[in-house]
Design an enzyme around this catalytic site. Structure first.
Site, PDB file in Angstrom:
ATOM      1  N   LYS A  77     -14.546  -7.533 -27.172  1.00 48.09           N
ATOM      2  CA  LYS A  77     -13.077  -7.502 -27.195  1.00 48.09           C
ATOM      3  C   LYS A  77     -12.566  -6.557 -28.292  1.00 48.09           C
ATOM      4  CE  LYS A  77      -9.204 -10.723 -27.196  1.00 48.09           C
ATOM      5  NZ  LYS A  77      -8.853 -12.100 -26.890  1.00 48.09           N
ATOM      6  N   LYS A  89     -18.119 -15.254 -34.633  1.00 42.02           N
ATOM      7  CA  LYS A  89     -17.413 -16.503 -34.350  1.00 42.02           C
ATOM      8  C   LYS A  89     -18.038 -17.586 -35.197  1.00 42.02           C
ATOM      9  CE  LYS A  89     -14.196 -18.066 -31.511  1.00 42.02           C
ATOM     10  NZ  LYS A  89     -13.015 -17.335 -31.014  1.00 42.02           N
ATOM     11  N   THR A 160       0.394 -11.568 -28.185  1.00 38.16           N
ATOM     12  CA  THR A 160      -0.499 -11.494 -27.021  1.00 38.16           C
ATOM     13  C   THR A 160       0.305 -11.230 -25.752  1.00 38.16           C
ATOM     14  OG1 THR A 160      -2.087 -12.920 -28.098  1.00 38.16           O
ATOM     15  CG2 THR A 160      -2.239 -12.779 -25.705  1.00 38.16           C
TER      16      THR A 160
HETATM   17  P1  NAD Z   1      -0.449 -23.044 -25.905  1.00 37.55           P
HETATM   18  O1  NAD Z   1      -1.137 -24.313 -26.226  1.00 37.55           O
HETATM   19  O2  NAD Z   1       0.623 -22.541 -26.792  1.00 37.55           O
HETATM   20  O3  NAD Z   1       0.188 -23.162 -24.421  1.00 37.55           O
HETATM   21  C1  NAD Z   1      -0.544 -23.593 -23.321  1.00 37.55           C
HETATM   22  C2  NAD Z   1       0.437 -23.882 -22.178  1.00 37.55           C
HETATM   23  O4  NAD Z   1      -0.322 -24.189 -21.025  1.00 37.55           O
HETATM   24  C3  NAD Z   1       1.353 -25.059 -22.432  1.00 37.55           C
HETATM   25  O5  NAD Z   1       2.629 -24.760 -21.917  1.00 37.55           O
HETATM   26  C4  NAD Z   1       0.700 -26.177 -21.614  1.00 37.55           C
HETATM   27  O6  NAD Z   1       1.635 -27.178 -21.201  1.00 37.55           O
HETATM   28  C5  NAD Z   1       0.189 -25.376 -20.432  1.00 37.55           C
HETATM   29  N1  NAD Z   1      -0.868 -26.034 -19.672  1.00 37.55           N
HETATM   30  C6  NAD Z   1      -1.968 -26.685 -20.126  1.00 37.55           C
HETATM   31  N2  NAD Z   1      -2.694 -27.141 -19.095  1.00 37.55           N
HETATM   32  C7  NAD Z   1      -2.065 -26.740 -17.972  1.00 37.55           C
HETATM   33  C8  NAD Z   1      -2.326 -26.888 -16.584  1.00 37.55           C
HETATM   34  N3  NAD Z   1      -3.403 -27.540 -16.149  1.00 37.55           N
HETATM   35  N4  NAD Z   1      -1.460 -26.326 -15.690  1.00 37.55           N
HETATM   36  C9  NAD Z   1      -0.369 -25.661 -16.118  1.00 37.55           C
HETATM   37  N5  NAD Z   1      -0.068 -25.486 -17.419  1.00 37.55           N
HETATM   38  C10 NAD Z   1      -0.909 -26.024 -18.326  1.00 37.55           C
HETATM   39  O7  NAD Z   1      -1.622 -21.981 -25.718  1.00 37.55           O
HETATM   40  P2  NAD Z   1      -1.505 -20.382 -25.801  1.00 37.55           P
HETATM   41  O8  NAD Z   1      -1.735 -19.952 -27.191  1.00 37.55           O
HETATM   42  O9  NAD Z   1      -0.275 -19.944 -25.073  1.00 37.55           O
HETATM   43  O10 NAD Z   1      -2.806 -19.959 -24.994  1.00 37.55           O
HETATM   44  C11 NAD Z   1      -2.835 -19.958 -23.579  1.00 37.55           C
HETATM   45  C12 NAD Z   1      -4.113 -19.292 -23.119  1.00 37.55           C
HETATM   46  O11 NAD Z   1      -4.171 -17.959 -23.604  1.00 37.55           O
HETATM   47  C13 NAD Z   1      -5.413 -19.946 -23.605  1.00 37.55           C
HETATM   48  O12 NAD Z   1      -6.388 -19.743 -22.610  1.00 37.55           O
HETATM   49  C14 NAD Z   1      -5.790 -19.121 -24.822  1.00 37.55           C
HETATM   50  O13 NAD Z   1      -7.182 -19.175 -25.069  1.00 37.55           O
HETATM   51  C15 NAD Z   1      -5.375 -17.752 -24.336  1.00 37.55           C
HETATM   52  N6  NAD Z   1      -5.124 -16.794 -25.420  1.00 37.55           N
HETATM   53  C16 NAD Z   1      -4.156 -17.028 -26.354  1.00 37.55           C
HETATM   54  C17 NAD Z   1      -3.930 -16.080 -27.340  1.00 37.55           C
HETATM   55  C18 NAD Z   1      -2.826 -16.277 -28.357  1.00 37.55           C
HETATM   56  O14 NAD Z   1      -2.531 -15.309 -29.064  1.00 37.55           O
HETATM   57  N7  NAD Z   1      -2.208 -17.427 -28.449  1.00 37.55           N
HETATM   58  C19 NAD Z   1      -4.699 -14.908 -27.404  1.00 37.55           C
HETATM   59  C20 NAD Z   1      -5.687 -14.686 -26.428  1.00 37.55           C
HETATM   60  C21 NAD Z   1      -5.881 -15.652 -25.440  1.00 37.55           C
END
Ligand code: NAD
Length: 379
Positions: A77, A89, A160
């Site tokens: 990445k 990690k 992101t």
């Molecule tokens: P977050 O916890 O802020 O939000 C997650 C959202 O997903 C919430 O709204 C939750 O209610 C919803 N959710 C959970 N289970 C669900 C389901 N089964 N169906 C529908 N909605 C569901 O998390 P985030 O930081 O927004 O991360 C989301 C994804 O992006 C994760 O896979 C994370 O690994 C990935 N990611 C995040 C970042 C970052 O900068 N935050 C960077 C790279 C990847």
């Protein structure tokens, strides 16, 4: 020759050398500290491009295998993002909700990784900016810090999500839908999903459906993103939004739309449900939101699927800018510049060589790591 024979023998046994390949891992560390009960693992996979950045995950059931796979993913990445950082990690085996002991564990962990100067820790599941603040306090280095000590609050500003929307914009030049007027569905309305909705709407796209853990809402005429963000800010769920259809939660996958954004869970589009997807472009905010098999099937029927580690690198790019002492506006500039270049490179290679975007992305990342390796004496 003798070394090779010995290495092959060792790799077949159950030692950590079983992971050794042309890229790494450079070192694997197990830490135990009896006073706090700390048990932790760090895998520094590759540092040819520069000191490795990678998150620290806290969970009771994390393993060396998981840590290694996440470290390798970070190598690719960071290389794909074009950052002067390798991949690593770490994992702390503990319950992240046991707050009584958490600070002591994190501080003990910081002391353990302190001498390993080619590792820069960031937040991951179970750790946050406060934990990064404790680590910085102990050893003077960490990313994803609280803003009061120089951090860029990447989730608050939507780093992101910004990269996700730029990636979708670049895909326009490779047969993807025009953003202006495109119908977008987003699974997840947290740090990534909420801001993706906002940035897509700013580009003239229409958000027709969003889901959170409580359910899906759908309005083919478009949802009011500002109202949704307000509902979330008040602690509500997207299903509290008035006057929208509320189909069963997981039907978000089959909503009629042009762009589909996974921003919640892994493996939501799989071989067994990819045929339900109507979108022409999938741009991944989530990690492994689409399985590799499903990516291939989608590709075969003309759906563009931008690999997760290309489209969701905004967060780690933001961390690298923070580490270099940059500001929030500089972070956004760098995210835009790098995401534009990388998505164009990946989709260009994929179409020229008639391969999947993921294959193109992995090759591009491996070439960059190999080039960095070739420039070093020992790396
Ligand atoms: P977050 O916890 O802020 O939000 C997650 C959202 O997903 C919430 O709204 C939750 O209610 C919803 N959710 C959970 N289970 C669900 C389901 N089964 N169906 C529908 N909605 C569901 O998390 P985030 O930081 O927004 O991360 C989301 C994804 O992006 C994760 O896979 C994370 O690994 C990935 N990611 C995040 C970042 C970052 O900068 N935050 C960077 C790279 C990847």
């Amino acid at each position: 020759m003798e070394t090779l024979v010995r290495t092959n023998k060792m790799m077949k046994t159950d030692t950590p050398f079983r992971y050794a390949d042309h890229l790494g891992p450079k070192s694997i560390h197990h830490f135990y500290e009896p006073a706090t009960g700390l048990m932790a693992i760090l895998v520094v996979d590759n540092v040819a491009a520069g000191p490795a950045i990678g998150g620290c995950r806290m969970a009771p059931d994390v393993t060396l295998d998981e840590c290694y796979r996440l470290a390798r993913a970070m190598t690719l990445k960071n290389a794909a993002a074009g950052l002067p950082h390798g991949g690593a990690k770490s994992v702390i085996m503990a319950n992240p909700e046991d707050y009584a002991n958490k600070e002591q564990l994190v501080r003990a962990f910081a002391q353990m990784i302190g001498p390993i100067e080619d590792y820069i820790v960031g937040p991951d599941m179970g750790t946050n900016e406060t934990a990064m603040g404790w680590i910085r306090d102990e050893i003077g280095r960490a990313v994803g810090l609280p803003p009061e000590i120089g951090g860029i609050p990447l989730d608050e500003v939507g780093a992101t999500a910004f990269g996700v929307v730029i990636a979708a914009e670049v895909a326009q030049n490779f047969g993807g839908p025009r953003l202006n007027g495109a119908r977008v569905a987003i699974q997840g309305f947290g740090a990534v999903g909420k801001h993706a909705a906002r940035f897509f709407a700013e580009k003239g796209a229409v958000i027709v459906a969003v889901a959170d853990i409580n359910g899906t809402i759908h309005d083919p005429n478009g949802l009011d993103v500002r109202k949704l963000v307000e509902i979330k800010k008040q602690g509500g769920s997207v299903i509290d939004y008035p006057n929208a259809h509320k189909p069963e939660r997981d039907t978000i996958v089959e909503i009629d739309c042009d762009i589909w954004v996974p921003a919640a869970r892994p493996d939501v589009i799989r071989e067994d449900n990819e045929h339900l997807v109507k979108a022409k472009l999938i741009v991944q905010g989530a990690n492994i939101g689409v399985t590799e098999g499903a990516e291939r099937m989608l590709h075969d029927r003309g759906v563009i699927c931008i690999p997760d580690f290309i489209s969701n690198a905004g967060g780690v790019i933001c961390g690298a800018v923070e580490y270099a002492g940059g500001t929030e506006s500089q972070a956004f500039e760098v995210i835009e510049e790098k995401t534009r270049a990388n998505v164009a490179e990946v989709l260009g290679r994929a179409s020229r060589n008639n391969i999947l975007p993921r294959e193109a992305a992995v090759r591009m990342a491996e070439e960059r790591v190999a080039k960095a390796v070739s420039l070093g004496r020992w790396k």
